[in-house]
Design a protein around this motif. Structure first.
Motif, mmCIF file in Angstrom:
data_model
loop_
_atom_site.group_PDB
_atom_site.id
_atom_site.type_symbol
_atom_site.label_atom_id
_atom_site.label_comp_id
_atom_site.label_asym_id
_atom_site.label_seq_id
_atom_site.Cartn_x
_atom_site.Cartn_y
_atom_site.Cartn_z
ATOM 1 N N MET A 115 0.828 -1.201 0.000
ATOM 2 C CA MET A 115 0.000 0.000 0.000
ATOM 3 C C MET A 115 0.868 1.260 0.000
ATOM 4 N N ILE A 116 0.625 2.156 -0.958
ATOM 5 C CA ILE A 116 1.400 3.395 -1.036
ATOM 6 C C ILE A 116 0.553 4.630 -0.738
ATOM 7 N N GLU A 117 -0.746 4.436 -0.601
ATOM 8 C CA GLU A 117 -1.644 5.542 -0.278
ATOM 9 C C GLU A 117 -2.777 5.020 0.592
ATOM 10 N N LYS A 118 -3.015 5.709 1.683
ATOM 11 C CA LYS A 118 -4.024 5.259 2.635
ATOM 12 C C LYS A 118 -5.418 5.376 2.037
ATOM 13 N N ASP A 119 -6.226 4.349 2.304
ATOM 14 C CA ASP A 119 -7.607 4.355 1.833
ATOM 15 C C ASP A 119 -8.398 5.403 2.612
ATOM 16 N N LYS A 120 -9.011 6.338 1.895
ATOM 17 C CA LYS A 120 -9.739 7.423 2.546
ATOM 18 C C LYS A 120 -11.143 7.019 2.973
ATOM 19 N N ALA A 121 -11.644 5.918 2.473
ATOM 20 C CA ALA A 121 -12.975 5.460 2.856
ATOM 21 C C ALA A 121 -12.932 4.890 4.274
ATOM 22 N N PRO A 122 -13.940 5.156 5.099
ATOM 23 C CA PRO A 122 -13.954 4.625 6.466
ATOM 24 C C PRO A 122 -14.151 3.122 6.482
ATOM 25 N N GLN A 123 -13.581 2.480 7.512
ATOM 26 C CA GLN A 123 -13.756 1.045 7.653
ATOM 27 C C GLN A 123 -15.177 0.707 8.071
ATOM 28 N N SER A 124 -15.515 -0.562 7.901
ATOM 29 C CA SER A 124 -16.826 -1.029 8.352
ATOM 30 C C SER A 124 -16.947 -0.801 9.854
ATOM 31 N N PRO A 125 -18.045 -0.217 10.329
ATOM 32 C CA PRO A 125 -18.148 0.152 11.751
ATOM 33 C C PRO A 125 -18.588 -0.972 12.674
ATOM 34 N N PHE A 126 -18.849 -2.165 12.138
ATOM 35 C CA PHE A 126 -19.410 -3.219 12.972
ATOM 36 C C PHE A 126 -18.643 -4.532 12.826
ATOM 37 N N LEU A 127 -18.728 -5.327 13.895
ATOM 38 C CA LEU A 127 -18.243 -6.696 13.937
ATOM 39 C C LEU A 127 -19.417 -7.623 14.229
ATOM 40 N N LYS A 128 -19.272 -8.885 13.894
ATOM 41 C CA LYS A 128 -20.281 -9.880 14.257
ATOM 42 C C LYS A 128 -19.639 -10.891 15.201
ATOM 43 N N ILE A 129 -20.215 -11.038 16.381
ATOM 44 C CA ILE A 129 -19.708 -12.000 17.354
ATOM 45 C C ILE A 129 -20.637 -13.210 17.384
ATOM 46 N N HIS A 130 -20.036 -14.398 17.517
ATOM 47 C CA HIS A 130 -20.789 -15.646 17.541
ATOM 48 C C HIS A 130 -20.689 -16.273 18.925
ATOM 49 N N SER A 131 -21.647 -17.118 19.248
ATOM 50 C CA SER A 131 -21.723 -17.715 20.581
ATOM 51 C C SER A 131 -20.551 -18.637 20.888
ATOM 52 N N ASN A 132 -19.885 -19.145 19.865
ATOM 53 C CA ASN A 132 -18.739 -20.032 20.085
ATOM 54 C C ASN A 132 -17.424 -19.268 20.212
#
Length: 335
Positions: A115-132
């Protein structure tokens, strides 16, 4: 409540209700709880965290030969375990997964090496957690990466660009990156969902993982190699055929009568047209190429032939004028 009918008692119980918040309260998962964010989520520090990573190319946005850069829009999927995220789904009405903000949980410090230039788009704001205890993270990203171009066979070249995933700090005994799918599967998926390919045709994508030594300790990396073939039709119509037509035009100019300078002017104009096309080609090809591209050899060869043709015309006109002048002098002497 109960119902009395014919001296029989029927007791009806309301179905229990559960919410995602009940699960979060059970886990004590809050933004203020540093247990989930401050360190790697293992109860025994000798246990490594295994990260499963997968990347799919959604679009090839641009390939800049002069800048040696490759721009693509990719889908990234990551999955890892968290020893502190466990619950029995039967105790919470069958809830087996909950979506939470990314800032409440630890995430691997994964970066792209090229990577030579930072991605200006924001990252996904959520995670998914599972019971295991499995954590799932998906993110879309525009990757602007360095890629060494080999343009020897331009415009019939095939380019290969790497996208390498690695950790900033974690060593191999702490974080191990594994491949989720094999090369044939991710190539098939990328080929099916490809939205745009610019002037390229997606050929194949291979994925490998290996261990490298960075700054004195071993790290695991995952390398995605994207292979693409240039769409050569436009370049053939723009460069190869016009230059060939100019060469044919130059050959047919031999049928023009000598004298008067019109023939020399015509050949010079055709030679300048080839020069303009050569200047346009120089703006496309990189200066870092170790070999002279074949199309440059092709243009230089035709340029040399046309230059020899122009020199031949100049010499022939000179000889004709010299012969004409000698004949005039002989006639004047005889008179």
């Amino acid at each position: 409540f109960s119902c009395f009918s014919n001296h029989k008692v029927f007791i009806l119980f309301a179905a229990p209700t559960c919410s995602y918040q009940n699960v979060l309260d059970h886990l004590h998962l809050t933004k203020a709880n540093e247990t989930f964010t401050m360190s790697r989520p293992v109860k025994d520090h000798t246990n490594k965290t295994v990260l499963y990573l997968e990347m799919i190319v959604y679009a090839i946005l641009d390939v800049k030969e002069t800048d040696q850069t490759f721009i693509a829009y990719v889908w990234i999927y990551m999955e890892w375990g968290n020893d502190y995220i466990l619950w029995n789904k039967d105790d919470f009405c069958g809830i087996s997964e909950v979506i939470v903000p990314t800032e409440v949980l630890w995430k691997p410090d994964i970066t792209i090496e090229e990577m030579i230039e930072k991605d200006k788009a924001p990252q996904s704001p959520f995670l998914k957690i599972h019971s295991n205890g499995t954590i799932e993270f998906r993110n879309d990203q525009i990757v602007i990466s360095a890629c060494r171009m080999h343009v020897y066979k331009f415009p019939f070249d095939i380019q290969k660009c790497n996208i390498t995933f690695k950790s900033y700090l974690y060593a191999e005994h702490e974080l191990q990156i594994e491949i989720e799918k094999n090369s044939s599967v991710i190539s098939m998926w990328s080929r099916e969902i490809m939205a745009t390919e610019f002037e390229w045709v997606f050929v194949d994508m291979t994925v490998t993982n290996s261990t490298v030594n960075h700054y004195g300790y071993n790290q695991t990396i995952v390398i995605y190699t994207i292979e693409m073939k240039r769409k050569s039709v436009l370049h053939v119509a723009s460069f190869v055929l016009p230059i060939l037509f100019f060469l044919c035009l130059d050959f047919f100019s031999l049928l023009l009568p000598h004298g008067g300078g019109e023939k020399i002017g015509f050949k010079t104009t055709v030679l300048l047209a080839v020069t303009v096309l050569q200047l346009i080609l120089i703006e496309i090809l990189p200066f870092t190429s170790s070999k002279i591209p074949l199309i440059v050899v092709y243009i230089l060869g035709i340029f040399g032939l046309m230059l020899l043709s122009l020199l031949e015309t100049i010499v022939v006109n000179y000889l004709i004028e010299m012969d004409s002048a000698s004949q005039d002098d002989a006639q004047s002497v005889n008179e």
